[in-house]
Scaffold this motif. Structure first.
Motif, PDB file in Angstrom:
ATOM      1  N   ALA A  72      54.601  99.661  92.789  1.00  0.00           N
ATOM      2  CA  ALA A  72      54.301  98.567  91.871  1.00  0.00           C
ATOM      3  C   ALA A  72      53.763  97.330  92.578  1.00  0.00           C
ATOM      4  O   ALA A  72      53.117  96.493  91.970  1.00  0.00           O
ATOM      5  CB  ALA A  72      55.552  98.202  91.065  1.00  0.00           C
ATOM      6  N   GLY A  73      54.051  97.204  93.871  1.00  0.00           N
ATOM      7  CA  GLY A  73      53.600  96.037  94.618  1.00  0.00           C
ATOM      8  C   GLY A  73      54.562  94.878  94.523  1.00  0.00           C
ATOM      9  O   GLY A  73      54.157  93.719  94.473  1.00  0.00           O
ATOM     10  N   TYR A  74      55.850  95.190  94.519  1.00  0.00           N
ATOM     11  CA  TYR A  74      56.880  94.168  94.395  1.00  0.00           C
ATOM     12  C   TYR A  74      56.711  93.075  95.459  1.00  0.00           C
ATOM     13  O   TYR A  74      56.552  93.353  96.650  1.00  0.00           O
ATOM     14  CB  TYR A  74      58.270  94.791  94.543  1.00  0.00           C
ATOM     15  CG  TYR A  74      59.369  93.764  94.594  1.00  0.00           C
ATOM     16  CD1 TYR A  74      59.887  93.230  93.421  1.00  0.00           C
ATOM     17  CD2 TYR A  74      59.869  93.307  95.808  1.00  0.00           C
ATOM     18  CE1 TYR A  74      60.886  92.266  93.462  1.00  0.00           C
ATOM     19  CE2 TYR A  74      60.862  92.349  95.858  1.00  0.00           C
ATOM     20  CZ  TYR A  74      61.359  91.823  94.682  1.00  0.00           C
ATOM     21  OH  TYR A  74      62.337  90.875  94.721  1.00  0.00           O
ATOM     22  N   GLY A  75      56.736  91.816  95.003  1.00  0.00           N
ATOM     23  CA  GLY A  75      56.700  90.677  95.902  1.00  0.00           C
ATOM     24  C   GLY A  75      55.342  90.371  96.500  1.00  0.00           C
ATOM     25  O   GLY A  75      55.236  89.490  97.364  1.00  0.00           O
ATOM     26  N   LEU A  76      54.301  91.055  96.043  1.00  0.00           N
ATOM     27  CA  LEU A  76      52.970  90.878  96.609  1.00  0.00           C
ATOM     28  C   LEU A  76      51.992  90.341  95.584  1.00  0.00           C
ATOM     29  O   LEU A  76      52.193  90.487  94.373  1.00  0.00           O
ATOM     30  CB  LEU A  76      52.444  92.224  97.144  1.00  0.00           C
ATOM     31  CG  LEU A  76      53.285  92.914  98.218  1.00  0.00           C
ATOM     32  CD1 LEU A  76      52.710  94.293  98.508  1.00  0.00           C
ATOM     33  CD2 LEU A  76      53.346  92.071  99.481  1.00  0.00           C
ATOM     34  N   ALA A  77      50.922  89.745  96.055  1.00  0.00           N
ATOM     35  CA  ALA A  77      49.836  89.348  95.173  1.00  0.00           C
ATOM     36  C   ALA A  77      49.232  90.600  94.550  1.00  0.00           C
ATOM     37  O   ALA A  77      49.264  91.679  95.162  1.00  0.00           O
ATOM     38  CB  ALA A  77      48.781  88.582  95.961  1.00  0.00           C
ATOM     39  N   PRO A  78      48.685  90.502  93.327  1.00  0.00           N
ATOM     40  CA  PRO A  78      48.152  91.687  92.648  1.00  0.00           C
ATOM     41  C   PRO A  78      47.162  92.492  93.479  1.00  0.00           C
ATOM     42  O   PRO A  78      47.101  93.714  93.356  1.00  0.00           O
ATOM     43  CB  PRO A  78      47.478  91.093  91.400  1.00  0.00           C
ATOM     44  CG  PRO A  78      48.233  89.838  91.133  1.00  0.00           C
ATOM     45  CD  PRO A  78      48.597  89.288  92.482  1.00  0.00           C
ATOM     46  N   SER A  79      46.410  91.829  94.337  1.00  0.00           N
ATOM     47  CA  SER A  79      45.394  92.532  95.122  1.00  0.00           C
ATOM     48  C   SER A  79      45.940  93.140  96.404  1.00  0.00           C
ATOM     49  O   SER A  79      45.222  93.861  97.116  1.00  0.00           O
ATOM     50  CB  SER A  79      44.250  91.576  95.476  1.00  0.00           C
ATOM     51  OG  SER A  79      44.733  90.493  96.262  1.00  0.00           O
TER      52      SER A  79
END
Length: 234
Positions: free
Chosen positions: A62-69
């Motif tokens: 999901a990309g937890y804690g990261l910018a969408p890109s």
């Protein structure tokens, strides 16, 4: 490798203590923070491309804690596109999902896509570890998801997890065979350990000590992309 796994075990042990001290969790609910869960649960339209990949997993996808890109899915899509692949990677990662939660939502996600994916990258099990769920339950849920995809004639590639040493030798022995055994039984692709190259390297991990940061994602994607390309050819 052993040193990295020991560090991995320590991080999970700390997080388990945090979870144990918090409010009681709903059965099969999130075992990791739920930041952005509402957005992650929403099924977004998959853009047209020659090849559609569904990345079905938990916060690591999901990309937890990261910018969408900066998450795993956009980084993987960029790597594949840069390699000349006309690919759309659709993000179906939900923070906190156990294998049981993933099994419950799989049909909905598949039915919500504009077309059948050419490949599903399936990566769940980390939250089962965090909650100390029985490996037999994890295996049963993972196999049920693989069967669902097989029934729909959809190719699958597993990204595995490894049990940290603090959970014990017996538990680790039962858990660590799950992904290789399923890959062999169903003749599907396997990337043995999603966090390979990142575990034990603090410069590649977010302050929570669990999730990869943007640099960690870069390492993961660099290592996993060849396996994805192989799975697409099969």
């Amino acid at each position: 490798m052993l040193g990295r796994l020991l560090s991995y075990g320590f991080c999970i042990a700390i997080l388990q203590l945090v979870i144990a001290c918090g409010p009681a969790a709903e059965q099969n609910s999130a075992a990791v923070p739920q930041e952005g869960a509402a957005q992650e649960n929403a099924v977004q339209p998959a853009a047209e491309a020659k090849t559609l990949i569904l990345a079905f997993g938990d916060s690591l996808y999901a990309g937890y804690g990261l910018a969408p890109s900066d998450g795993f899915v956009p980084d993987l899509q960029k790597a594949l596109n840069d390699a000349g692949q006309d690919v759309k990677v659709h993000n179906a990662g939900v923070s906190g999902d156990t294998t049981a939660a993933g099994l419950r939502r799989m049909d909905f996600v598949l039915d919500s896509l504009p077309r059948k994916p050419d490949l599903v990258i399936l990566g769940l099990g980390g939250n089962d570890l965090l909650r100390g769920l029985k490996p037999s339950e994890t295996q049963a849920n993972m196999e049920a998801m693989v069967k669902k995809l097989a029934d729909r004639d959809i190719a699958v590639m597993l990204t595995g997890m490894l049990a940290p040493p603090n959970l014990g030798k017996e538990f680790g022995g039962q858990f660590n065979v799950i992904y290789p055994a399923l890959a062999k039984k169903y003749d599907i692709g396997l990337y043995p350990f999603f966090m390979d190259g990142v575990v034990g390297r603090s410069e590649l991990i977010l302050p929570d000590g669990i999730h990869p940061n943007a640099k960690g994602i870069d390492v993961i994607v660099e290592r996993i992309t060849p396996s994805v390309e192989t799975a697409l050819k099969e």
